[in-house]
Design an enzyme around this catalytic site. Sequence first.
Site, mmCIF file in Angstrom:
data_model
loop_
_atom_site.group_PDB
_atom_site.id
_atom_site.type_symbol
_atom_site.label_atom_id
_atom_site.label_comp_id
_atom_site.label_asym_id
_atom_site.label_seq_id
_atom_site.Cartn_x
_atom_site.Cartn_y
_atom_site.Cartn_z
ATOM 1 C CG ASP A 172 2.879 -7.055 -8.869
ATOM 2 O OD1 ASP A 172 1.712 -6.755 -9.117
ATOM 3 O OD2 ASP A 172 3.361 -7.087 -7.726
ATOM 4 C CG ASP A 208 -1.711 -3.653 -7.788
ATOM 5 O OD1 ASP A 208 -1.151 -4.047 -6.761
ATOM 6 O OD2 ASP A 208 -2.130 -2.486 -7.947
ATOM 7 C CD GLU A 221 -3.238 -6.318 -3.700
ATOM 8 O OE1 GLU A 221 -2.682 -5.911 -2.675
ATOM 9 O OE2 GLU A 221 -3.487 -5.574 -4.675
ATOM 10 C CG HIS A 224 4.680 -5.159 -1.510
ATOM 11 N ND1 HIS A 224 3.972 -6.252 -1.971
ATOM 12 C CD2 HIS A 224 4.154 -4.096 -2.140
ATOM 13 C CE1 HIS A 224 3.067 -5.850 -2.835
ATOM 14 N NE2 HIS A 224 3.157 -4.548 -2.966
ATOM 15 C CG ASP A 225 0.867 -3.704 -0.136
ATOM 16 O OD1 ASP A 225 1.684 -2.809 -0.428
ATOM 17 O OD2 ASP A 225 0.195 -4.318 -1.001
#
Length: 538
Positions: free
Chosen positions: A104, A206, A269, A330-331
């Site tokens: 990431d 990200d 993302e 995870h969001d």
Amino acid sequence: MSGTSGFETIWWQSGTVYQVYPRSFQDTDGDGVGDLPGITARLDYLAWLGVDAVWISPFYRSPMADFGYDVADYCDVDPLFGTLADFDALIAEAHRRKLKVILDFVPNHSSIEHPWFAESRASRESPKRDWYIWRDAAPDGGLPNNWLSNFGGPAWTRDEATGQYYYHAFLPEQPDLNWRNPDVRAAMHDVLRFWLERGVDGFRVDVIWHLIKDEGFRDNPENADFEAHQAGINRFQQVYSCDRPEVLDVIAGMRAVLRAYGERVLIGEIYLPIERLVAYYGPGLTGADLPFNFQLIQTPWRADAVAALVEEYEAALPQGGWPNWVLGNHDQPRIAARIGEAQARIAAMLLLTLRGTPTLYYGDEIGLGRVPVPPERAQDPWGRNEPGHGRDPARTPMQWEDAPHAGFSTGTPWLPQSADAARRNVDEMRDDSRSILTLYRRLLALRRDHPALSVGDYRGMQLPPDLAGDVLAFERIAEGETLRILLNFGSAERNLALEDGSAWTVLLSTHAGRSGETAQRNICLEPDEGFILGALSV
Ligand code: NOJ
């Protein structure tokens, strides 16, 4: 029909990705937080499950204001997670099992504790001043513009030392870097090379659509559809603070760095509607290899809505652009929490039979739902700033066995686990033919064994109007094989005519015990049932 059959595919096209949130996968030192040796210890599980690549959320040095998405040293491992030597061991062990490793990369902002920011904030004359985004107050003494933080409140914080404001799209502890500055680009390319040299197979970048902001820092326009229950940031359309055209250039620069190392993958993302999302493949496919497609998370869970979504997405893809699908991360609330356990099985079959690279979120394979987190144990800074937006319930520790803390840690886990952890765990579910874990494993195995599923073309099927609301039907086609997928999104039994009269066999059902059944004219889907059908050879 959409597809690319006949062309050579590469690992990130035919393979599947599994996301690990390292705080929550496996703890080996008893501090209640997962670590890199923990991931290494569980690689055999990932190989057994049948995924091809593991994406690991950030483990870099960080004060953890946003649990690692605030990086203080891009080229080191935070002691909470281990050491660089632990990382080297992880990647070697992963590669030994033919698993790829995706990191990431968090280039939009650093931690406020990064030495670059310390230097930048020191004075207006600092050589690194322009590495971050500094602005004077507005002429009336107010904030530089109306941009808001994604985590609540204004996106500008005044720094006493120099009397200017710095911009942060997220927490004040996450100042945005200035990607218009070529030195920032060069430094970040070096970070990519640092990890590529260590053998990583790619990056998930990200908030990639945030990297470039409007040069004139114009105010974002009001959002006419804003509803009070939405997060504060939705008051404005984010048209100047992100998704600027120059960002494609930045992405092409990153991708060029990766290409020097062979077939590495760049995943971006991006939370944007389809027509904007597909722009991130870049002109002539110079952009992200996989602009993350979150549309299944945002579309109402109805067969007709999903059918329309798939058609729209397939039609929007640029020539040669490879699709991808995601159910959660995870969001986001977990898929089983959103649509229920029975439909989570349909979602698993959908994810692993659509055309495009699927990304699985750890814990979804054991059907983890929304794990309640009492207020006194809440961790997520977003949830603290804006109640209701906490992401903790989707980040709880993995459940491995019927043991203290479900085998995750010998200490107290940083977040609670599900009340049914004694049953809902890998050890209990792995040999149970009815478990969702078994279903995921069979789906992954079928995907490996049938090129039609991994790389075949997609053809949507029209159903009579009385069925189309509940049943999604499509085919996947590769040379010499056609598979038919039927998914019942409803809770009533559904009878389907098999139109052409050919004979089919159930290669896999979401319900245990139906594989191997054959059908010719009609087929009956039980409530919440999905099938993968193969042509019956006679
Ligand atoms: C997106 C990440 O997925 C999320 O967890 C994080 O809080 C923000 N970006 C800020 O880095």
